[in-house]
Motif scaffolding. Structure first.
Motif, PDB file in Angstrom:
ATOM      1  N   VAL A 170      39.152  33.199  41.332  1.00 11.18           N
ATOM      2  CA  VAL A 170      38.119  33.190  40.297  1.00 11.18           C
ATOM      3  C   VAL A 170      36.835  32.644  40.926  1.00 11.18           C
ATOM      4  CG1 VAL A 170      37.507  32.320  38.014  1.00 11.18           C
ATOM      5  CG2 VAL A 170      39.893  32.845  38.539  1.00 11.18           C
ATOM      6  N   PRO A 171      35.835  33.492  41.172  1.00  8.35           N
ATOM      7  CA  PRO A 171      34.665  33.060  41.945  1.00  8.35           C
ATOM      8  C   PRO A 171      33.888  31.898  41.357  1.00  8.35           C
ATOM      9  CG  PRO A 171      34.802  35.443  41.913  1.00  8.35           C
ATOM     10  CD  PRO A 171      35.828  34.946  40.953  1.00  8.35           C
ATOM     11  N   TRP A 172      33.757  31.836  40.005  1.00 12.18           N
ATOM     12  CA  TRP A 172      32.952  30.748  39.442  1.00 12.18           C
ATOM     13  C   TRP A 172      33.580  29.387  39.693  1.00 12.18           C
ATOM     14  CZ3 TRP A 172      35.772  27.903  36.119  1.00 12.18           C
ATOM     15  CH2 TRP A 172      36.741  28.527  35.330  1.00 12.18           C
ATOM     16  N   LEU A 173      34.894  29.343  39.890  1.00 12.87           N
ATOM     17  CA  LEU A 173      35.564  28.081  40.143  1.00 12.87           C
ATOM     18  C   LEU A 173      35.112  27.476  41.470  1.00 12.87           C
ATOM     19  CD1 LEU A 173      37.753  26.241  38.905  1.00 12.87           C
ATOM     20  CD2 LEU A 173      39.451  27.548  40.183  1.00 12.87           C
ATOM     21  N   TRP A 174      34.758  28.343  42.417  1.00 11.27           N
ATOM     22  CA  TRP A 174      34.345  27.909  43.751  1.00 11.27           C
ATOM     23  C   TRP A 174      32.831  27.952  43.941  1.00 11.27           C
ATOM     24  CZ3 TRP A 174      38.136  25.943  46.719  1.00 11.27           C
ATOM     25  CH2 TRP A 174      39.448  26.268  46.361  1.00 11.27           C
ATOM     26  N   GLY A 175      32.121  28.632  43.029  1.00 12.68           N
ATOM     27  CA  GLY A 175      30.680  28.801  43.201  1.00 12.68           C
ATOM     28  C   GLY A 175      30.339  29.732  44.349  1.00 12.68           C
ATOM     29  N   GLY A 213      31.785  39.291  35.002  1.00 11.53           N
ATOM     30  CA  GLY A 213      31.114  38.993  33.747  1.00 11.53           C
ATOM     31  C   GLY A 213      30.732  37.527  33.643  1.00 11.53           C
ATOM     32  N   HIS A 214      30.237  37.164  32.466  1.00 12.25           N
ATOM     33  CA  HIS A 214      29.818  35.780  32.259  1.00 12.25           C
ATOM     34  C   HIS A 214      31.038  34.870  32.191  1.00 12.25           C
ATOM     35  CE1 HIS A 214      30.916  34.723  28.026  1.00 12.25           C
ATOM     36  NE2 HIS A 214      31.101  36.027  27.966  1.00 12.25           N
ATOM     37  N   THR A 215      30.816  33.575  32.354  1.00 11.54           N
ATOM     38  CA  THR A 215      31.907  32.620  32.315  1.00 11.54           C
ATOM     39  C   THR A 215      31.957  31.928  30.965  1.00 11.54           C
ATOM     40  OG1 THR A 215      30.538  30.827  33.168  1.00 11.54           O
ATOM     41  CG2 THR A 215      31.692  32.177  34.772  1.00 11.54           C
ATOM     42  N   GLY A 216      33.181  31.851  30.400  1.00 14.77           N
ATOM     43  CA  GLY A 216      33.371  31.049  29.205  1.00 14.77           C
ATOM     44  C   GLY A 216      33.234  29.564  29.509  1.00 14.77           C
ATOM     45  N   PRO A 217      33.882  29.076  30.584  1.00  9.96           N
ATOM     46  CA  PRO A 217      33.654  27.691  30.998  1.00  9.96           C
ATOM     47  C   PRO A 217      32.189  27.450  31.350  1.00  9.96           C
ATOM     48  CG  PRO A 217      35.625  28.561  32.022  1.00  9.96           C
ATOM     49  CD  PRO A 217      34.942  29.715  31.360  1.00  9.96           C
ATOM     50  N   LEU A 218      31.770  26.197  31.287  1.00 11.74           N
ATOM     51  CA  LEU A 218      30.363  25.857  31.523  1.00 11.74           C
ATOM     52  C   LEU A 218      30.083  25.813  33.020  1.00 11.74           C
ATOM     53  CD1 LEU A 218      29.864  23.159  28.746  1.00 11.74           C
ATOM     54  CD2 LEU A 218      29.352  25.611  28.669  1.00 11.74           C
ATOM     55  N   ARG A 219      30.109  26.991  33.624  1.00  7.73           N
ATOM     56  CA  ARG A 219      29.788  27.183  35.031  1.00  7.73           C
ATOM     57  C   ARG A 219      28.843  28.378  35.139  1.00  7.73           C
ATOM     58  NH1 ARG A 219      33.915  24.729  38.191  1.00  7.73           N
ATOM     59  NH2 ARG A 219      34.688  22.978  36.953  1.00  7.73           N
ATOM     60  N   SER A 220      28.152  28.485  36.255  1.00 14.11           N
ATOM     61  CA  SER A 220      27.217  29.594  36.440  1.00 14.11           C
ATOM     62  C   SER A 220      27.939  30.936  36.375  1.00 14.11           C
ATOM     63  CB  SER A 220      26.513  29.456  37.795  1.00 14.11           C
ATOM     64  OG  SER A 220      25.742  30.609  38.079  1.00 14.11           O
ATOM     65  N   SER A 221      27.299  31.910  35.731  1.00 17.46           N
ATOM     66  CA  SER A 221      27.872  33.255  35.613  1.00 17.46           C
ATOM     67  C   SER A 221      27.472  34.175  36.764  1.00 17.46           C
ATOM     68  CB  SER A 221      27.421  33.897  34.289  1.00 17.46           C
ATOM     69  OG  SER A 221      27.925  33.183  33.185  1.00 17.46           O
ATOM     70  N   GLU A 222      26.587  33.748  37.625  1.00 17.47           N
ATOM     71  CA  GLU A 222      26.035  34.621  38.649  1.00 17.47           C
ATOM     72  C   GLU A 222      27.113  35.243  39.527  1.00 17.47           C
ATOM     73  OE1 GLU A 222      23.560  36.751  41.194  1.00 17.47           O
ATOM     74  OE2 GLU A 222      23.178  35.908  39.209  1.00 17.47           O
ATOM     75  N   THR A 223      28.164  34.489  39.856  1.00 21.39           N
ATOM     76  CA  THR A 223      29.204  35.021  40.740  1.00 21.39           C
ATOM     77  C   THR A 223      29.980  36.160  40.100  1.00 21.39           C
ATOM     78  OG1 THR A 223      30.774  33.360  39.929  1.00 21.39           O
ATOM     79  CG2 THR A 223      29.515  32.813  41.922  1.00 21.39           C
ATOM     80  N   GLY A 224      29.837  36.359  38.778  1.00 24.22           N
ATOM     81  CA  GLY A 224      30.564  37.408  38.085  1.00 24.22           C
ATOM     82  C   GLY A 224      29.833  38.723  37.976  1.00 24.22           C
ATOM     83  N   ARG A 225      28.687  38.857  38.622  1.00 27.01           N
ATOM     84  CA  ARG A 225      27.953  40.127  38.588  1.00 27.01           C
ATOM     85  C   ARG A 225      28.672  41.156  39.471  1.00 27.01           C
ATOM     86  NH1 ARG A 225      22.352  39.652  36.694  1.00 27.01           N
ATOM     87  NH2 ARG A 225      22.216  41.819  37.372  1.00 27.01           N
ATOM     88  N   PRO A 226      29.040  42.307  38.927  1.00 28.32           N
ATOM     89  CA  PRO A 226      29.714  43.321  39.752  1.00 28.32           C
ATOM     90  C   PRO A 226      28.840  43.849  40.892  1.00 28.32           C
ATOM     91  CG  PRO A 226      30.078  43.742  37.413  1.00 28.32           C
ATOM     92  CD  PRO A 226      29.020  42.683  37.501  1.00 28.32           C
ATOM     93  N   HIS A 260      38.360  40.502  32.818  1.00 31.43           N
ATOM     94  CA  HIS A 260      37.378  40.025  31.830  1.00 31.43           C
ATOM     95  C   HIS A 260      36.233  41.015  31.622  1.00 31.43           C
ATOM     96  CE1 HIS A 260      39.842  36.598  32.228  1.00 31.43           C
ATOM     97  NE2 HIS A 260      38.962  35.638  32.308  1.00 31.43           N
ATOM     98  N   ILE A 261      36.462  42.278  31.912  1.00 36.20           N
ATOM     99  CA  ILE A 261      35.617  43.407  31.493  1.00 36.20           C
ATOM    100  C   ILE A 261      34.267  43.500  32.216  1.00 36.20           C
ATOM    101  CG2 ILE A 261      34.275  44.340  29.541  1.00 36.20           C
ATOM    102  CD1 ILE A 261      36.646  43.745  27.741  1.00 36.20           C
ATOM    103  N   GLY A 262      33.605  42.345  32.452  1.00 32.01           N
ATOM    104  CA  GLY A 262      32.321  42.386  33.128  1.00 32.01           C
ATOM    105  C   GLY A 262      31.115  42.188  32.233  1.00 32.01           C
ATOM    106  N   TYR A 263      31.325  41.985  30.937  1.00 31.98           N
ATOM    107  CA  TYR A 263      30.206  41.778  30.012  1.00 31.98           C
ATOM    108  C   TYR A 263      29.367  40.571  30.453  1.00 31.98           C
ATOM    109  CZ  TYR A 263      27.652  40.718  25.756  1.00 31.98           C
ATOM    110  OH  TYR A 263      26.657  40.449  24.861  1.00 31.98           O
ATOM    111  N   PRO A 264      28.042  40.638  30.435  1.00 29.99           N
ATOM    112  CA  PRO A 264      27.175  41.703  29.914  1.00 29.99           C
ATOM    113  C   PRO A 264      26.817  42.791  30.925  1.00 29.99           C
ATOM    114  CG  PRO A 264      25.844  39.832  30.549  1.00 29.99           C
ATOM    115  CD  PRO A 264      27.261  39.447  30.849  1.00 29.99           C
ATOM    116  N   TRP A 265      27.562  42.867  32.004  1.00 29.70           N
ATOM    117  CA  TRP A 265      27.305  43.881  33.033  1.00 29.70           C
ATOM    118  C   TRP A 265      28.407  44.936  33.030  1.00 29.70           C
ATOM    119  CZ3 TRP A 265      27.507  38.571  34.900  1.00 29.70           C
ATOM    120  CH2 TRP A 265      26.253  37.929  34.868  1.00 29.70           C
TER     121      TRP A 265
END
Length: 280
Positions: free
Chosen positions: A116-121, A148-161, A181-186
């Motif tokens: 999970v990329p947001w976990l590591w930044g 996609g965006h992160t539900g946890p309070l971490r940056s969503s940038e790593t979730g951009r496809p 997690h679908i990729g929303y909002p991307w």
């Protein structure tokens, strides 16, 4: 009907209590157990939704193990008819991570790797991941990740496809990628990648059917029949809740079977992997 859940966790207490899940606990009402929850509770949640098989994720973050590979393996060994394992690794130690992935697949019978990329930044095109991608190809298992965006309070940038997963799919055309997690909002970006690359897939975990973006529903009904896998993200969302309103998707019999089970069984090689501890 056969149903496979592509993204589940059987939570440990340390996982459920982690501060990263505070916002999800607030949204979903998920309770923190006082002691390690029994596997029977997870099986019961699957049974309530008619889920025959679940892919259980191990979790490792910068602070250490949250759900270990061995903890997942113990569950899978006890109930191979109901579960398969997805490995975790310490991303900061690439060679140790490769060895652990190899052990999880060859010795424990796991069917994929999830990071999970947001976990590591760190986005998926970071160099720390690349030895793992090569090993996934060698072992013949998918790389599973979050988009996609992160539900946890971490940056969503790593979730951009795009550009991150786009770069990975270009550099590793043999790598099978399952983006959860679908990729929303991307979402349109994620769909574009599944159309562009034969080995890139989407799973619907963390979303109820009423919250699927319209573009994903259109894709499911048309040329995305072979590219989308059902997932719940249990225990944050129960399989029963995630599957509610399935008829609203208006899938034909073939499309419904592929979405609920067929695609996952094919992508993860479940029919050949179940019941073995060293399938590869």
């Amino acid at each position: 009907m056969d149903i496979v859940d592509a993204w589940m966790q059987h939570p440990t207490v340390r996982f459920a209590r982690h501060e990263m899940l505070e916002s999800l606990r607030r949204w979903t009402g998920m309770e923190v157990p006082e002691q390690e929850p029994p596997v029977e509770g997870t099986v019961a949640a699957m049974d309530a939704a008619g889920v025959r098989h679940g892919l259980l994720s191990a979790w490792h973050g910068p602070e250490g193990s949250l759900i270990s590979n061995d903890e997942v393996a113990e569950i899978v060994t006890a109930r191979p008819d109901r579960f398969s394992g997805l490995a975790t690794v310490d991303l900061r130690r690439p060679m140790d991570a490769v060895r652990e992935l190899r052990r999880a697949v060859r010795d424990l019978g796991f069917v994929g790797l999830r990071v999970v990329p947001w976990l590591w930044g760190l986005p998926p095109n970071d160099r720390h991941y690349y030895p793992l991608y090569a090993e996934c190809v060698q072992l013949g298992v998918p790389f599973c990740t979050q988009v996609g965006h992160t539900g946890p309070l971490r940056s969503s940038e790593t979730g951009r496809p795009i550009p991150y997963l786009d770069d990975v799919a270009l550099d590793f055309p043999e790598l099978v990628i399952v983006a959860g997690h679908i990729g929303y909002p991307w979402t349109e970006e994620m769909i574009a990648l599944t159309r562009k690359y034969p080995n890139v897939y989407i799973d619907t975990s963390a979303y109820t059917i009423k919250r699927y973006p319209p573009e994903l529903v259109r894709y499911l009904r048309s040329d995305g029949t072979h590219k989308v896998l059902f997932g719940s993200n249990f225990p944050m969302i129960s399989p029963d809740k995630a599957l509610r309103d399935i008829d609203a998707l208006e899938l034909d019999e073939s499309g419904r079977e592929l979405f609920l089970a067929g695609n996952a069984r094919r992508v993860f090689g479940l029919d050949s992997a179940q019941g073995t501890t060293s399938a590869r």
